[in-house]
Design a protein around this motif. Structure first.
Motif, PDB file in Angstrom:
ATOM      1  N   ASP A 200       0.842  -1.193   0.000  1.00 31.99           N
ATOM      2  CA  ASP A 200       0.000   0.000   0.000  1.00 31.99           C
ATOM      3  C   ASP A 200       0.879   1.246   0.000  1.00 31.99           C
ATOM      4  OD1 ASP A 200       0.950   0.204   2.601  1.00 31.99           O
ATOM      5  OD2 ASP A 200      -0.996  -0.123   3.559  1.00 31.99           O
ATOM      6  N   GLY A 201       0.263   2.421  -0.078  1.00 34.97           N
ATOM      7  CA  GLY A 201       1.007   3.666  -0.185  1.00 34.97           C
ATOM      8  C   GLY A 201       1.959   3.922   0.970  1.00 34.97           C
ATOM      9  N   PRO A 202       1.495   3.830   2.231  1.00 34.71           N
ATOM     10  CA  PRO A 202       2.416   4.083   3.341  1.00 34.71           C
ATOM     11  C   PRO A 202       3.612   3.133   3.363  1.00 34.71           C
ATOM     12  CG  PRO A 202       0.148   4.244   4.083  1.00 34.71           C
ATOM     13  CD  PRO A 202       0.095   3.701   2.686  1.00 34.71           C
ATOM     14  N   THR A 203       3.378   1.861   3.055  1.00 38.92           N
ATOM     15  CA  THR A 203       4.475   0.893   3.051  1.00 38.92           C
ATOM     16  C   THR A 203       5.438   1.166   1.908  1.00 38.92           C
ATOM     17  OG1 THR A 203       2.957  -0.736   4.006  1.00 38.92           O
ATOM     18  CG2 THR A 203       5.019  -1.569   3.086  1.00 38.92           C
ATOM     19  N   LEU A 204       4.909   1.482   0.738  1.00 35.01           N
ATOM     20  CA  LEU A 204       5.775   1.806  -0.398  1.00 35.01           C
ATOM     21  C   LEU A 204       6.612   3.047  -0.115  1.00 35.01           C
ATOM     22  CD1 LEU A 204       3.368   1.055  -3.361  1.00 35.01           C
ATOM     23  CD2 LEU A 204       5.605   0.004  -2.995  1.00 35.01           C
ATOM     24  N   GLY A 205       6.007   4.039   0.531  1.00 36.41           N
ATOM     25  CA  GLY A 205       6.768   5.237   0.870  1.00 36.41           C
ATOM     26  C   GLY A 205       7.984   4.913   1.720  1.00 36.41           C
ATOM     27  N   ARG A 206       7.809   4.041   2.697  1.00 35.92           N
ATOM     28  CA  ARG A 206       8.917   3.672   3.586  1.00 35.92           C
ATOM     29  C   ARG A 206       9.928   2.767   2.880  1.00 35.92           C
ATOM     30  NH1 ARG A 206       6.370   1.141   8.663  1.00 35.92           N
ATOM     31  NH2 ARG A 206       8.550   1.179   9.383  1.00 35.92           N
ATOM     32  N   ILE A 207       9.482   1.926   1.956  1.00 32.34           N
ATOM     33  CA  ILE A 207      10.430   1.097   1.198  1.00 32.34           C
ATOM     34  C   ILE A 207      11.322   1.984   0.341  1.00 32.34           C
ATOM     35  CG2 ILE A 207      10.628  -0.547  -0.714  1.00 32.34           C
ATOM     36  CD1 ILE A 207       8.122  -1.942   0.402  1.00 32.34           C
ATOM     37  N   PHE A 208      10.719   2.953  -0.354  1.00 28.92           N
ATOM     38  CA  PHE A 208      11.469   3.731  -1.334  1.00 28.92           C
ATOM     39  C   PHE A 208      12.246   4.902  -0.725  1.00 28.92           C
ATOM     40  CE2 PHE A 208       9.055   1.217  -4.290  1.00 28.92           C
ATOM     41  CZ  PHE A 208       9.915   1.076  -5.363  1.00 28.92           C
ATOM     42  N   ASN A 209      12.161   5.099   0.589  1.00 24.61           N
ATOM     43  CA  ASN A 209      13.082   6.044   1.210  1.00 24.61           C
ATOM     44  C   ASN A 209      13.923   5.400   2.307  1.00 24.61           C
ATOM     45  OD1 ASN A 209      11.431   5.903   3.484  1.00 24.61           O
ATOM     46  ND2 ASN A 209      10.628   7.987   3.275  1.00 24.61           N
ATOM     47  N   GLY A 210      13.936   4.062   2.328  1.00 22.82           N
ATOM     48  CA  GLY A 210      14.812   3.353   3.242  1.00 22.82           C
ATOM     49  C   GLY A 210      14.268   3.151   4.641  1.00 22.82           C
ATOM     50  N   GLY A 211      13.002   3.473   4.888  1.00 19.64           N
ATOM     51  CA  GLY A 211      12.414   3.262   6.203  1.00 19.64           C
ATOM     52  C   GLY A 211      12.113   1.808   6.492  1.00 19.64           C
ATOM     53  N   ILE A 212      11.868   1.028   5.450  1.00 22.66           N
ATOM     54  CA  ILE A 212      11.700  -0.424   5.556  1.00 22.66           C
ATOM     55  C   ILE A 212      12.817  -1.055   4.743  1.00 22.66           C
ATOM     56  CG2 ILE A 212      10.256  -2.392   4.910  1.00 22.66           C
ATOM     57  CD1 ILE A 212       7.814  -0.660   5.451  1.00 22.66           C
ATOM     58  N   THR A 213      13.572  -1.958   5.371  1.00 24.88           N
ATOM     59  CA  THR A 213      14.793  -2.447   4.718  1.00 24.88           C
ATOM     60  C   THR A 213      14.830  -3.948   4.479  1.00 24.88           C
ATOM     61  OG1 THR A 213      15.894  -2.633   6.873  1.00 24.88           O
ATOM     62  CG2 THR A 213      16.146  -0.538   5.673  1.00 24.88           C
ATOM     63  N   THR A 214      13.889  -4.717   5.035  1.00 25.05           N
ATOM     64  CA  THR A 214      13.879  -6.166   4.813  1.00 25.05           C
ATOM     65  C   THR A 214      12.492  -6.608   4.378  1.00 25.05           C
ATOM     66  OG1 THR A 214      13.345  -6.630   7.129  1.00 25.05           O
ATOM     67  CG2 THR A 214      15.691  -6.583   6.516  1.00 25.05           C
ATOM     68  N   TRP A 215      12.455  -7.681   3.616  1.00 20.33           N
ATOM     69  CA  TRP A 215      11.196  -8.149   3.058  1.00 20.33           C
ATOM     70  C   TRP A 215      10.246  -8.696   4.108  1.00 20.33           C
ATOM     71  CZ3 TRP A 215       9.147  -6.705  -1.216  1.00 20.33           C
ATOM     72  CH2 TRP A 215       9.961  -6.280  -2.271  1.00 20.33           C
ATOM     73  N   ASN A 216      10.769  -9.181   5.226  1.00 19.12           N
ATOM     74  CA  ASN A 216       9.879  -9.704   6.270  1.00 19.12           C
ATOM     75  C   ASN A 216       9.558  -8.661   7.340  1.00 19.12           C
ATOM     76  OD1 ASN A 216      12.374  -9.621   7.521  1.00 19.12           O
ATOM     77  ND2 ASN A 216      12.139 -11.611   8.559  1.00 19.12           N
ATOM     78  N   ASP A 217       9.751  -7.394   7.017  1.00 15.01           N
ATOM     79  CA  ASP A 217       9.378  -6.322   7.939  1.00 15.01           C
ATOM     80  C   ASP A 217       7.905  -6.486   8.339  1.00 15.01           C
ATOM     81  OD1 ASP A 217      10.309  -3.276   8.735  1.00 15.01           O
ATOM     82  OD2 ASP A 217       8.151  -3.419   8.370  1.00 15.01           O
ATOM     83  N   PRO A 218       7.574  -6.215   9.609  1.00 12.71           N
ATOM     84  CA  PRO A 218       6.192  -6.391  10.058  1.00 12.71           C
ATOM     85  C   PRO A 218       5.156  -5.641   9.220  1.00 12.71           C
ATOM     86  CG  PRO A 218       7.634  -6.111  11.943  1.00 12.71           C
ATOM     87  CD  PRO A 218       8.476  -5.872  10.719  1.00 12.71           C
ATOM     88  N   ALA A 219       5.518  -4.480   8.685  1.00 19.51           N
ATOM     89  CA  ALA A 219       4.548  -3.716   7.881  1.00 19.51           C
ATOM     90  C   ALA A 219       4.192  -4.454   6.594  1.00 19.51           C
ATOM     91  CB  ALA A 219       5.113  -2.335   7.560  1.00 19.51           C
ATOM     92  N   ILE A 220       5.189  -5.077   5.962  1.00 20.15           N
ATOM     93  CA  ILE A 220       4.908  -5.863   4.750  1.00 20.15           C
ATOM     94  C   ILE A 220       4.194  -7.154   5.115  1.00 20.15           C
ATOM     95  CG2 ILE A 220       5.921  -6.992   2.732  1.00 20.15           C
ATOM     96  CD1 ILE A 220       8.258  -5.078   2.890  1.00 20.15           C
ATOM     97  N   ALA A 221       4.637  -7.794   6.202  1.00 17.54           N
ATOM     98  CA  ALA A 221       4.012  -9.054   6.615  1.00 17.54           C
ATOM     99  C   ALA A 221       2.533  -8.866   6.941  1.00 17.54           C
ATOM    100  CB  ALA A 221       4.761  -9.624   7.818  1.00 17.54           C
ATOM    101  N   ALA A 222       2.171  -7.717   7.530  1.00 16.68           N
ATOM    102  CA  ALA A 222       0.775  -7.470   7.886  1.00 16.68           C
ATOM    103  C   ALA A 222      -0.127  -7.403   6.663  1.00 16.68           C
ATOM    104  CB  ALA A 222       0.671  -6.177   8.689  1.00 16.68           C
ATOM    105  N   LEU A 223       0.435  -6.981   5.520  1.00 17.43           N
ATOM    106  CA  LEU A 223      -0.343  -6.908   4.272  1.00 17.43           C
ATOM    107  C   LEU A 223      -0.351  -8.218   3.513  1.00 17.43           C
ATOM    108  CD1 LEU A 223       1.004  -3.454   2.970  1.00 17.43           C
ATOM    109  CD2 LEU A 223      -1.089  -3.878   4.289  1.00 17.43           C
ATOM    110  N   ASN A 224       0.464  -9.164   3.954  1.00 18.56           N
ATOM    111  CA  ASN A 224       0.643 -10.424   3.207  1.00 18.56           C
ATOM    112  C   ASN A 224       0.561 -11.626   4.151  1.00 18.56           C
ATOM    113  OD1 ASN A 224       1.658  -9.601   0.273  1.00 18.56           O
ATOM    114  ND2 ASN A 224       2.580  -8.180   1.755  1.00 18.56           N
ATOM    115  N   GLN A 225      -0.491 -11.664   4.941  1.00 21.20           N
ATOM    116  CA  GLN A 225      -0.640 -12.735   5.908  1.00 21.20           C
ATOM    117  C   GLN A 225      -0.757 -14.080   5.207  1.00 21.20           C
ATOM    118  OE1 GLN A 225      -3.682 -11.917   8.822  1.00 21.20           O
ATOM    119  NE2 GLN A 225      -3.014  -9.794   9.087  1.00 21.20           N
ATOM    120  N   GLY A 226      -0.039 -15.062   5.744  1.00 26.29           N
ATOM    121  CA  GLY A 226      -0.048 -16.393   5.165  1.00 26.29           C
ATOM    122  C   GLY A 226       1.011 -16.615   4.118  1.00 26.29           C
ATOM    123  N   ARG A 227       1.755 -15.550   3.752  1.00 25.78           N
ATOM    124  CA  ARG A 227       2.814 -15.699   2.755  1.00 25.78           C
ATOM    125  C   ARG A 227       4.169 -15.715   3.453  1.00 25.78           C
ATOM    126  NH1 ARG A 227      -0.322 -11.305   0.328  1.00 25.78           N
ATOM    127  NH2 ARG A 227      -1.776 -12.196  -1.170  1.00 25.78           N
TER     128      ARG A 227
END
Length: 368
Positions: free
Chosen positions: A145-172
């Motif tokens: 989503d927009g907030p998560t993408l914003g943090r990915i593209f400015n370095g606020g989220i740095t790993t693929w299993n970050d809780p913010a990404i995991a919350a959008l992709n439950q079960g993956r």
């Protein structure tokens, strides 16, 4: 007014200084049926000239083919010189209209009106979806989503299993691998529009400037759309933004986007992008269809994909000679025809939804 312009044009022809010559008569071209209600009234200037946005160049190529088939003897020469150059060449009278990733600015509009001796109109003719493309081994379905993408593209989220990404992709299963951001190293309308989306949809997580150069401060740069697609294809655990056709050709995953309304992640396809275009708001007045693109980026319409680049044709509302007006109208009418629109998905663009196309048709018909 038109009589005075014709008289002035005759004088200029006699002096040999007419800027735009009418290369054909009103009877030039075939004038046959083309797309039912969008039948082109052929005639006027035979050899039109335009320049500008490279993002719309492949769409214009298809429109020219339809134009030449509908209006025998007429054509358009389009130079993909970049949006800024296209606007400057139109304002300077070197072309009949401009292609641009941005509408005329507040400083440019009065100059364009002086060139036209009438207001200039911004007509958003071509829309291209921007894909969030990724290469994460083992991940074939990804929601962002927009907030998560914003943090990915400015370095606020740095790993693929970050809780913010995991919350959008439950079960993956998401890897604990570092996220590698690939961005356009050259100036790009795609970069500017993607950053405008991040500004509008990230709830403040991406406050960086929405310029034509990437402002996120992280990742690796590559030149051009092909460059970032290739870099992402060749780099496991990487992500980029790119026109959808490049992502498809590179075999990359394309993220489903949760729009501002929440709800289910939305896949990128002509129908979902069309749903977002259908609801975009116009900030211009009358037949000047300058868009408020924030209304697209922050759409809450269910099943509407919110990231797209809009490109304009910038035209005179009232040309100083009839031949140019008729030629421009014939080209744009043909571009709006079903035959011309049908080929756009093959080149990575989106056919215009009917209601939006009707608004453009009304504006084109009003050109004089």
């Amino acid at each position: 007014m038109r009589y005075q312009r014709r008289a002035a044009a005759v004088g200029l022809i006699a002096a040999g200084t007419l800027l735009f010559s009418a290369c054909g008569s009103d009877n030039a071209g075939g004038g046959g049926e083309q797309g039912g209600a969008n039948a082109a009234a052929c005639g006027g200037k035979q050899n039109l000239r335009a320049s500008g946005s490279s993002a719309q160049a492949n769409a214009i190529t298809r429109f020219v083919t339809s134009f030449e088939q509908a209006c025998q003897g007429q054509t358009l020469a389009y130079t993909p010189s970049g949006s800024g150059a296209g606007r400057n060449e139109f304002i300077g009278g070197q072309t009949d209209f401009a292609g641009s990733d941005s509408a005329l600015s507040g400083e440019e509009a009065p100059r364009a009106e002086q060139r036209c001796a009438s207001p200039a109109w911004n007509l958003p003719l071509v829309f291209g979806p921007i894909a969030v493309a990724y290469n994460v081994p083992g991940v074939t379905d990804l929601a962002l989503d927009g907030p998560t993408l914003g943090r990915i593209f400015n370095g606020g989220i740095t790993t693929w299993n970050d809780p913010a990404i995991a919350a959008l992709n439950q079960g993956r299963q998401l890897p604990a691998a570092p996220i590698i951001v690939n961005f356009r190293s050259d100036e790009s309308g795609t970069t500017q529009n993607f950053q405008r989306y991040l500004n509008a949809a990230s709830n403040g997580s991406y406050p960086q400037e929405a310029e034509q150069t990437f402002s996120g401060g992280v990742g690796a740069g590559a030149r051009g759309s092909q460059g970032v697609a290739d870099a992402t294809r060749n780099t496991p655990n990487s992500i980029t933004y790119v026109e959808s056709s490049f992502a498809t050709r590179a075999g990359l995953g394309v993220a489903n986007i949760i729009n501002a309304g929440g709800g289910a992640p939305v896949p990128l396809n002509p129908q979902t992008v069309g749903a977002a275009i259908e609801g975009v708001q116009v900030s211009g007045q009358g037949n000047d269809l300058k868009l408020d693109l924030n209304s697209l980026y922050t759409t809450s319409t269910p099943n509407a994909y919110p990231i797209a680049l809009a490109t304009y044709e910038i035209v005179c509302s009232n040309y100083q000679d009839d031949a140019t007006a008729q030629g421009v109208k014939a080209f744009l009418t043909t571009a709006l025809s079903p035959d011309a629109q049908a080929g756009l998905p093959d080149a990575g663009y989106v056919p215009l939804p009917d209601r939006f196309k009707q608004r453009l048709t009304d504006a084109v018909n009003a050109i004089q």
